[in-house]
Design a protein around this motif. Sequence first.
Motif, short mmCIF file in Angstrom:
data_model
loop_
_atom_site.label_atom_id
_atom_site.label_comp_id
_atom_site.label_asym_id
_atom_site.label_seq_id
_atom_site.Cartn_x
_atom_site.Cartn_y
_atom_site.Cartn_z
N HIS A 1 -92.70 -73.77 79.33
CA HIS A 1 -91.73 -72.68 79.23
C HIS A 1 -92.01 -71.73 78.07
CE1 HIS A 1 -89.14 -74.69 82.18
NE2 HIS A 1 -89.36 -75.83 81.51
N VAL B 1 -90.17 -68.07 77.33
CA VAL B 1 -89.00 -68.30 76.48
C VAL B 1 -89.48 -68.44 75.05
CG1 VAL B 1 -87.02 -69.77 76.00
CG2 VAL B 1 -87.78 -69.45 78.37
N ASP C 1 -87.07 -67.98 72.24
CA ASP C 1 -85.97 -68.34 71.34
C ASP C 1 -85.99 -69.85 71.09
OD1 ASP C 1 -83.36 -67.52 69.98
OD2 ASP C 1 -82.73 -69.19 71.26
N HIS D 1 -83.69 -71.89 70.08
CA HIS D 1 -82.52 -72.62 70.58
C HIS D 1 -82.60 -72.82 72.09
CE1 HIS D 1 -80.55 -72.50 66.69
NE2 HIS D 1 -80.81 -71.20 66.61
N ASP D 2 -83.10 -71.80 72.82
CA ASP D 2 -83.26 -71.97 74.26
C ASP D 2 -84.35 -73.00 74.57
OD1 ASP D 2 -81.33 -70.07 74.61
OD2 ASP D 2 -82.74 -68.40 74.88
N ALA E 1 -82.88 -76.44 74.12
CA ALA E 1 -82.08 -76.86 75.26
C ALA E 1 -82.96 -77.35 76.39
CB ALA E 1 -81.19 -75.71 75.72
N LEU E 2 -84.08 -76.70 76.64
CA LEU E 2 -85.00 -77.12 77.70
C LEU E 2 -85.64 -78.47 77.36
CD1 LEU E 2 -86.69 -73.66 78.41
CD2 LEU E 2 -85.09 -74.89 79.92
N PRO F 1 -74.25 -75.06 79.69
CA PRO F 1 -74.18 -73.81 78.88
C PRO F 1 -73.28 -73.94 77.65
CG PRO F 1 -73.97 -73.31 81.22
CD PRO F 1 -73.87 -74.79 81.10
#
Length: 699
Positions: A568, A572, A574, A576-577, A580-581, A659
């Motif tokens: 990813h 992506v 970021d 923080h994103d 999460a992944l 989320p």
Amino acid sequence: MNTRANQWLRTSQVLLGGNLKSLAAPVLIIMVLGMMILPLPPFILDLLFTFNIALSVMVLLVSMYTQKPLDFAAFPSVLLFSTLLRLSLNVASTRIVLLQGHTGPDAAGKVIEAFGHFLVGGNYAVGIVVFVILVIINFMVITKGAGRIAEVGARFTLDAMPGKQMAIDADLNAGLIGEEEARKRRTNIAQEADFYGSMDGASKFVRGDAVAGLMIMVINIVGGLIVGVAQHGLDIGMAAKNYTLLTIGDGLVAQIPALVISTAAGVVVSRVATDEDVGQQVVSQLFSNPRVLGITAAIIGLMGLIPGMPHVAFLLGAVGLGYLARWQFQRAERVKEQAARPVAPAAAPAAELAEASWDDVALVDPLGLEVGYRLIPLVDRNQDGELLKRIKGIRKKFAQEIGFLAPVVHIRDNLELRPNQYRITLKGVEIGQGDAYPGQLLAIDPGQVAASLPGTPTRDPAFGLPATWIDVGLRDQAQAYGYTVVDAGTVVATHLNHLINGHSHELLGRQEVQQLLDRITKDAPKLTEDLVPKTVPLTTLQKVLQNLLEENVPIRDMRTIIDTLAEHGARVQDPHDLTALVRLSLGRAITQSLFPGTGELNVVGLDANLERILTQALQAGGGTGLEPGLADTLLRETEAAVARQERQGLPPVLLVQHPLRALLSRFLRRSLPQLKVLSYAEVPDTRNIKVTALIGGQA
């Protein structure tokens, strides 16, 4: 012929396993049965009585020179066998006394004759009195007291087992001991419980032996009178003298070893386990205080001056105690003088200071431990400081469980601290401090103790539990009450381990991330060759790993983390994103760490209306925060739900939609650090979910 003999010898060695020690117990049992059934000549009886006396003396000496009860774990079995040996000797000697007692005082051997004539002067009335007194001393005083101590010791040992097991688990979790040492300590606890339980039962044998000796004496005297008068034609006076003296000698030769064995039992169960044997304990604790010795000498001396008193005996005792008190006082003064002797002055500074250089720039230590001067022995390598070994164990356990090597802990003394104070620093900033007292123990109250302890009240510096600093001698009592008892080094090590784990994300710098990548590249070069810096910058990788550590997610599974970032990272950026992944990929491991096994997940949930409001607030605010009124309500109800979970013994885990997870985790982490926020997407499909409490509604 020689060949057959050699074959027989080899066969016997194979059958015996080459170990003659295994024959000791069977041979002893055969001896006991043989003495009860077969008639023995007086000479053999003399040898067996001598062996019984020697055995009792050996048992007493071994019990006095052991430092812990478990050092003589075979004592209950020895007690049983020695009791059976004495009873079988009583049966064998009774047979000879009744069969040959009419022939004279040496009919049952020289040992019985010596005890019957020499010890009581040939007076059977005196012999009876002495024998009865020995039986009363053995039965009413020594055996009864030892049995009571063994009974109470067994009860306290069993009551203290949960606390001791908790202490072992705490040391194991803190990395202070390994699996092998933990297994050894658990085995010692089980053996200690078995020992006191066996001693409680074995003491009953000694009491029964004392009663049996008294009954055997009466039976022998009555039976001897009947045999001597009816079968051998002796007059009553001669029969009474012969058989009574033989019976008294037989009883004394059996009861004196019994008294010695009973004393050994009392010594074993009444001693407190230290690094000294009984003799060293008595001398060091009874005769080491010059004030006590001086006052005792004065009292004995005054008693010796009273008219009618034996002046010589009392005054000699007073002079001896006074001399001992003076010697101990002088010894204590010499120790004080050596302690107060000034230290040699440091070398004079150089006349001209050198120019400043880059060597004078002192970098801040990532991890530091500062101690007061009384804690220096714990960290002094020359004094074999125990805390140094424990810190090495903490770093090793941290690397195995968290996934990277923590920085070295730099230890230094700090005269600005209190003598017993220590301070733990992270990048030069204090993150924890406490007090530790070498030579004392910290008794921690886990919440279910039976009574309070004398000492200095405090709180466990690592977890804030109520605790008390106690003397070493109160260890067994504290464990019996249910306290978790640890020493000063363990207190500091546990606090340090707790803080290192809690600040692991701050300890992971760029250098540690690069070293971690180098370590992975060595084993799997294809895994990292296209990741940094082509797909993900090193700083982004560092931030992702720090985010995981901040939420207590280990980074041991670097293969999964790197695979997810490689998949990813191109689209992506970021951190923080990306975190999460990565959490979705690590969902099975995260869930397993919170809920071990395969059972259902007892979690706290969000009410549907509250969840919808939070989702709308998240979309409206772009993830920046919550409205104050909503935040206050959410925090208050979450605290109540967490308290209910903890009262039920369930892990405080909040399960929310994916989320919302990051937002709620950041918001609740400061006020409720024990709460873990998990998303539905991170839970494997194979696990069942049970909502035990609802925030914003009723479960």
